[in-house]
Design a protein around this motif. Structure first.
Motif, PDB file in Angstrom:
ATOM      1  N   ALA A 230      -4.283   8.720   4.526  1.00 36.47           N
ATOM      2  CA  ALA A 230      -4.510   7.357   3.700  1.00 36.47           C
ATOM      3  C   ALA A 230      -3.726   6.127   4.274  1.00 36.47           C
ATOM      4  CB  ALA A 230      -4.241   7.626   2.257  1.00 36.47           C
TER       5      ALA A 230
ATOM      6  N   VAL B 288       0.693  -1.251  -0.123  1.00 36.41           N
ATOM      7  CA  VAL B 288      -0.061   0.080  -0.129  1.00 36.41           C
ATOM      8  C   VAL B 288       0.989   1.340  -0.066  1.00 36.41           C
ATOM      9  CG1 VAL B 288      -1.750   1.385   1.577  1.00 36.41           C
ATOM     10  CG2 VAL B 288      -2.028  -1.160   0.893  1.00 36.41           C
TER      11      VAL B 288
ATOM     12  N   ILE C 172      -5.144  -6.505  -1.715  1.00 37.15           N
ATOM     13  CA  ILE C 172      -4.616  -5.363  -1.076  1.00 37.15           C
ATOM     14  C   ILE C 172      -5.638  -4.101  -1.421  1.00 37.15           C
ATOM     15  CG2 ILE C 172      -2.759  -3.659  -1.494  1.00 37.15           C
ATOM     16  CD1 ILE C 172      -0.934  -6.419  -1.521  1.00 37.15           C
TER      17      ILE C 172
ATOM     18  N   PRO D 217     -10.182   1.227   2.776  1.00 33.39           N
ATOM     19  CA  PRO D 217     -11.747   1.734   2.849  1.00 33.39           C
ATOM     20  C   PRO D 217     -11.855   2.465   1.311  1.00 33.39           C
ATOM     21  CG  PRO D 217     -10.393   2.456   4.377  1.00 33.39           C
ATOM     22  CD  PRO D 217      -9.406   1.937   3.740  1.00 33.39           C
TER      23      PRO D 217
ATOM     24  N   ILE E 181     -16.418  10.033   5.973  1.00 31.73           N
ATOM     25  CA  ILE E 181     -16.112  10.937   5.340  1.00 31.73           C
ATOM     26  C   ILE E 181     -17.194  11.874   4.761  1.00 31.73           C
ATOM     27  CG2 ILE E 181     -15.057  11.426   2.944  1.00 31.73           C
ATOM     28  CD1 ILE E 181     -13.315   9.298   3.248  1.00 31.73           C
TER      29      ILE E 181
ATOM     30  N   LEU F 222     -13.951   4.839  -0.097  1.00 32.71           N
ATOM     31  CA  LEU F 222     -14.040   6.132  -0.389  1.00 32.71           C
ATOM     32  C   LEU F 222     -12.655   6.787  -0.215  1.00 32.71           C
ATOM     33  CD1 LEU F 222     -16.264   7.816  -1.238  1.00 32.71           C
ATOM     34  CD2 LEU F 222     -17.056   8.449   0.985  1.00 32.71           C
ATOM     35  N   VAL F 223     -11.808   6.261   0.514  1.00 32.20           N
ATOM     36  CA  VAL F 223     -10.411   6.588   0.661  1.00 32.20           C
ATOM     37  C   VAL F 223      -9.936   6.696  -0.472  1.00 32.20           C
ATOM     38  CG1 VAL F 223      -8.336   6.522   2.081  1.00 32.20           C
ATOM     39  CG2 VAL F 223     -10.570   6.395   3.431  1.00 32.20           C
TER      40      VAL F 223
ATOM     41  N   LEU G  65     -15.130   3.898   7.901  1.00 30.67           N
ATOM     42  CA  LEU G  65     -14.148   4.766   7.283  1.00 30.67           C
ATOM     43  C   LEU G  65     -14.437   5.524   6.126  1.00 30.67           C
ATOM     44  CD1 LEU G  65     -10.894   2.674   8.212  1.00 30.67           C
ATOM     45  CD2 LEU G  65     -11.441   4.987   9.123  1.00 30.67           C
ATOM     46  N   SER G  66     -15.017   4.922   5.163  1.00 30.01           N
ATOM     47  CA  SER G  66     -15.740   5.554   4.147  1.00 30.01           C
ATOM     48  C   SER G  66     -16.892   6.613   4.469  1.00 30.01           C
ATOM     49  CB  SER G  66     -16.106   4.618   3.246  1.00 30.01           C
ATOM     50  OG  SER G  66     -15.052   3.961   2.346  1.00 30.01           O
TER      51      SER G  66
ATOM     52  N   LEU H  20       0.897   4.279  -2.838  1.00 25.30           N
ATOM     53  CA  LEU H  20       0.526   5.512  -2.342  1.00 25.30           C
ATOM     54  C   LEU H  20       1.736   6.540  -2.954  1.00 25.30           C
ATOM     55  CD1 LEU H  20      -0.919   5.693   1.301  1.00 25.30           C
ATOM     56  CD2 LEU H  20      -1.902   6.488  -0.715  1.00 25.30           C
TER      57      LEU H  20
ATOM     58  N   SER I   3      -8.477  -4.075   0.228  1.00 22.37           N
ATOM     59  CA  SER I   3      -8.334  -3.745   1.999  1.00 22.37           C
ATOM     60  C   SER I   3      -8.309  -2.240   2.221  1.00 22.37           C
ATOM     61  CB  SER I   3      -7.116  -4.333   2.376  1.00 22.37           C
ATOM     62  OG  SER I   3      -6.092  -3.531   1.979  1.00 22.37           O
TER      63      SER I   3
ATOM     64  N   ALA J  35      -5.777   5.055   7.284  1.00 22.04           N
ATOM     65  CA  ALA J  35      -7.162   4.548   7.262  1.00 22.04           C
ATOM     66  C   ALA J  35      -6.784   3.107   6.695  1.00 22.04           C
ATOM     67  CB  ALA J  35      -7.776   5.418   5.999  1.00 22.04           C
ATOM     68  N   VAL J  36      -5.781   2.903   5.903  1.00 24.18           N
ATOM     69  CA  VAL J  36      -5.445   1.569   5.578  1.00 24.18           C
ATOM     70  C   VAL J  36      -4.981   0.881   6.562  1.00 24.18           C
ATOM     71  CG1 VAL J  36      -4.365   0.102   3.762  1.00 24.18           C
ATOM     72  CG2 VAL J  36      -4.765   2.338   3.096  1.00 24.18           C
TER      73      VAL J  36
ATOM     74  N   ASN K  14     -14.101  -0.921   8.034  1.00 24.12           N
ATOM     75  CA  ASN K  14     -13.476  -0.502   6.559  1.00 24.12           C
ATOM     76  C   ASN K  14     -14.660   0.484   5.903  1.00 24.12           C
ATOM     77  OD1 ASN K  14     -12.671  -0.333   3.931  1.00 24.12           O
ATOM     78  ND2 ASN K  14     -11.895  -2.458   4.374  1.00 24.12           N
TER      79      ASN K  14
ATOM     80  N   ALA L 264      -8.035  -0.273   8.517  1.00 23.07           N
ATOM     81  CA  ALA L 264      -8.761  -1.574   7.888  1.00 23.07           C
ATOM     82  C   ALA L 264      -7.893  -2.608   7.941  1.00 23.07           C
ATOM     83  CB  ALA L 264      -8.923  -0.946   6.608  1.00 23.07           C
ATOM     84  N   VAL L 265      -6.790  -2.763   7.445  1.00 20.58           N
ATOM     85  CA  VAL L 265      -6.076  -4.068   7.186  1.00 20.58           C
ATOM     86  C   VAL L 265      -5.862  -4.707   8.560  1.00 20.58           C
ATOM     87  CG1 VAL L 265      -3.733  -5.113   6.669  1.00 20.58           C
ATOM     88  CG2 VAL L 265      -4.743  -3.224   5.518  1.00 20.58           C
TER      89      VAL L 265
ATOM     90  N   LEU M 219      -9.476  14.393   5.813  1.00 18.55           N
ATOM     91  CA  LEU M 219      -8.973  13.592   4.738  1.00 18.55           C
ATOM     92  C   LEU M 219      -9.570  14.469   3.415  1.00 18.55           C
ATOM     93  CD1 LEU M 219      -7.678  11.501   2.985  1.00 18.55           C
ATOM     94  CD2 LEU M 219      -9.565  10.146   3.315  1.00 18.55           C
ATOM     95  N   LEU M 220     -10.899  14.543   3.438  1.00 17.64           N
ATOM     96  CA  LEU M 220     -11.611  15.348   2.415  1.00 17.64           C
ATOM     97  C   LEU M 220     -11.059  16.815   2.029  1.00 17.64           C
ATOM     98  CD1 LEU M 220     -13.729  14.948   0.076  1.00 17.64           C
ATOM     99  CD2 LEU M 220     -15.311  16.091   1.719  1.00 17.64           C
TER     100      LEU M 220
ATOM    101  N   GLN N 146      -9.006  -6.389   9.858  1.00 17.28           N
ATOM    102  CA  GLN N 146      -9.177  -7.661   9.030  1.00 17.28           C
ATOM    103  C   GLN N 146      -8.382  -8.655   9.548  1.00 17.28           C
ATOM    104  OE1 GLN N 146      -8.488  -6.578   4.930  1.00 17.28           O
ATOM    105  NE2 GLN N 146     -10.166  -5.179   4.955  1.00 17.28           N
TER     106      GLN N 146
ATOM    107  N   VAL O  35     -10.911   8.980  -3.151  1.00 15.99           N
ATOM    108  CA  VAL O  35     -10.590  10.416  -2.735  1.00 15.99           C
ATOM    109  C   VAL O  35      -9.127  10.597  -3.298  1.00 15.99           C
ATOM    110  CG1 VAL O  35     -10.079  12.015  -0.997  1.00 15.99           C
ATOM    111  CG2 VAL O  35     -12.099  11.060  -0.990  1.00 15.99           C
TER     112      VAL O  35
ATOM    113  N   ILE P  29      -3.024  14.152   3.034  1.00 17.86           N
ATOM    114  CA  ILE P  29      -3.668  12.978   2.582  1.00 17.86           C
ATOM    115  C   ILE P  29      -2.801  11.817   2.566  1.00 17.86           C
ATOM    116  CG2 ILE P  29      -4.532  12.286   0.069  1.00 17.86           C
ATOM    117  CD1 ILE P  29      -4.321  14.854  -0.983  1.00 17.86           C
TER     118      ILE P  29
END
Lengths: 310, 305
Positions: free
Chosen positions: A282, A19, B148, B153, A251, B155-156, A247-248, A23, B151, A285-286, A244, A289-290, A266-267, A293, B159, A278
């Protein structure tokens, strides 16, 4: 079990690494674009060159990536272009606010969704089941921003019962959380409820439930002691994965209600081209999320002995 | 041998071409008849068809041009003196008729949502077939990558992508493909893993057909059932995505009407004129509901067989 945990953690780190490469490629690799965002669109070509030189943007790409990664891991996300302070100073309080919002959402949504799912799945095809199923399709069809608009038109504009913004200007006010939480719960509960319903309906058809009913146990007893235990394993994973989605969702909701949280940050960062913000948002957030999981995977294995140690 | 089997269908399609329109109508009618077994699915079908009709006849239905300013903040039911037409749903902050903008906005959403969904499906199906049929390192690589991307989110991810490549129609489609194709790939891969061991695939392999022929002609048509249900659900979800992006100010550029963008432009004034935001929201919710009910109906009907 230790090998399993080790594997999961290795996988977590590998995912975060990939990730971070993604990025980096998306946001950092084009140094010229970064210079324009940092120095502004009216900066001179020479200024940009000097800035790029000073910040090591002419180094080979691998050294740049490793430097960048090192700073990310050590929590040094750079300075926010908009707020003119280190990114972390803005990010962590905002993340805490979102955690509060998310915590309340889960505290309301999970019991509600599980209860409705169990009720619907207990007697598949009953009137109650149909009502709950159709109801959850309808609430899931309304995008968060639409239910935010409709609910605030009703409760803020026409009835005047609730505040329309949630910026917490005068200290923490629970009333300001009502609408954001309602919007997120309405959109999110349907999925958990449907999963619980499917899982419950499946369990209700198994022979051991039939046996329990036939040997004359009270129906309540059959549901609470026998059915629930197995029926709630599958929804557990779904609930963890909802983080997960949350987190969307935050926003949209934080933007609409001007709640000072992570999603709105973030927005705003994205609308203002605040590049370091950003990146940090990001990554965080990831990571959340991970990590959830991974926890979901471990928890699922722990709850369900049939797949343990594989 | 191979040539002989390919030739007759070609000549058949040539003969049948004048009947293509009739064929399409017949399939459609048959679809509705089958769907009418499920009231929920039929309701979804009717909602979606309503919006399709609105989109097709937008120029006839809209009482005003969508981008022309008339009376700012006109309340629903106000009559425009010069033209004698009524602002049935009021006008927005620039004085543009909201009903007309919703009607024209139907074209926007019913153009971008299916286009983005179909693009995502093309990419997802091709990758999924490759991963499921070829297996090996292709499968490993594609599966890891999709894990990946999934995994993130969602909307992130949108964006970040839209910030990097800019907000425009084509970029929204690219972002939707990037974010949805992995999920589609996973479904197709699972179906392919099951279908690749069937006899007709073995027969095709023995005939010496190429692997793309087997994937696209033998396997894909047999995987269509679950894919159609998923496509309906995803269409609803992509509609939400396009609406949300418009609402966040990351959607299609103004001034052409787009439901999410209409809410974004007027939401700061919703505290004294909520009609400007409420109606576009009802429009998008009903369309998404239509797609979701349709998906439910299709699933119900396909489970009965």
């Amino acid at each position: 079990m230790i090998i399993f945990l080790g594997k999961r953690f290795a996988y977590l780190i590998l995912t975060m690494l990939i990730v971070s490469i993604l990025l980096f490629l998306l946001l950092e690799v084009n140094g010229q674009a970064v210079a324009i965002k940092v120095l502004g669109p009216y900066s001179l070509e020479e200024q940009r060159q000097i800035w790029l030189e000073r910040n090591g943007y002419f180094d080979p790409i691998w050294t740049r990536y490793l430097d960048w990664l090192g700073r990310m891991v050590s929590g040094d996300f750079g300075e926010s272009i908009r707020f003119k302070v280190p990114v972390g100073d803005v990010l962590w309080p905002r993340l805490l606010n979102t955690a509060i919002l998310g915590g309340v959402v889960f505290a309301v949504m999970v019991p509600l969704a599980l209860a409705l799912g169990v009720l619907a799945g207990m007697r598949e095809g009953s009137a109650l089941d149909r009502t709950i199923s159709i109801g959850s399709v309808i609430t899931t069809s309304i995008p968060e921003f639409a239910s935010a608009v409709l609910l605030s038109a009703l409760f803020v504009f026409w009835l005047g019962w609730l505040p329309g913004t949630s910026n917490m200007m005068n200290g923490f006010d629970p009333m300001q959380l009502v609408l954001p939480v309602t919007v997120l719960v309405l959109y999110g509960f349907g999925y958990i409820a449907r999963m619980t319903r499917a899982s419950m309906a499946e369990v209700m058809q198994t022979p051991y439930i039939r046996t329990a009913v036939l040997k004359g146990l009270p129906y309540k007893h059959v549901i609470t002691r026998h059915a629930l235990r197995n029926a709630l394993i599958a929804p557990f994973t779904v609930i963890m994965l909802q983080i997960n989605w949350l987190l969307s969702g935050v926003i949209v909701v934080e933007f609409f209600f001007a709640y000072k949280g992570f999603g709105a940050l973030l927005l705003e960062a994205s609308l203002n081209q605040d590049i370091y913000m950003i990146q940090a948002c990001a990554m965080v957030a990831v990571f959340v999320a991970v990590a959830t999981q991974t926890i979901a995977d471990i928890g699922y294995t722990y709850l369900n002995p049939r797949i343990r140690f594989t | 041998m191979a040539n002989q089997t390919v030739d007759p269908p070609q000549s058949q399609t040539v003969i049948e071409r004048p009947w293509l329109v009739v064929d399409v109508t017949r399939t459609l009618v048959r679809g509705i008849v089958i769907l009418s077994e499920s009231p929920v699915g039929l309701a979804g079908f009717l909602i979606v068809s309503f919006w399709v009709v609105v989109a097709v006849f937008a120029p006839l239905l809209a009482p005003f041009p969508p981008n022309t300013p008339y009376m700012p903040f006109a309340t629903p039911g106000t009559v425009h003196a010069a033209t004698g037409s009524t602002f049935w749903l009021g006008a927005d902050h620039l004085g543009r008729d909201i009903l007309s903008r919703i009607i024209w906005g139907t074209r926007t959403v019913l153009f971008y949502a299916p286009l983005a969904t179909v693009s995502a499906y093309v990419v997802g199906i091709l990758l999924g077939l490759m991963a499921g049929y070829k297996r090996g390192w292709v499968d490993d690589l594609l599966s890891r990558l999709s894990d990946i991307i999934l995994s993130f989110p969602i909307l992130v991810l949108y964006v970040v992508i839209i910030t990097t490549i800019g907000a425009s129609g084509i970029n929204i489609i690219i972002a939707v493909v990037f974010a949805s194709a992995p999920g589609i790939m996973r479904i197709v891969r699972g179906l392919t893993l099951d279908l690749r061991n069937r006899e007709y695939v073995a027969a095709a392999q023995t005939r010496g057909e190429s692997s793309w022929y087997i994937m696209l002609i033998e396997i894909l048509p047999n995987a269509r059932g679950p894919l159609i249900v998923d496509a309906c659900l995803r269409l609803g979800y992509v509609t939400i995505t396009i609406g949300v992006l418009g609402f966040l100010g990351l959607g299609l550029p103004p001034p052409d009407p787009d439901w999410g963008g209409m809410v974004n432009e007027t939401r700061s004034m919703a505290m004294f004129a909520p009609h400007m935001t409420v109606f576009p929201c009802i429009a998008i919710s009903s369309l998404v509901l239509g797609f979701n009910l349709l998906a439910d109906g299709v699933r119900e009907v396909s489970l009965k067989d």
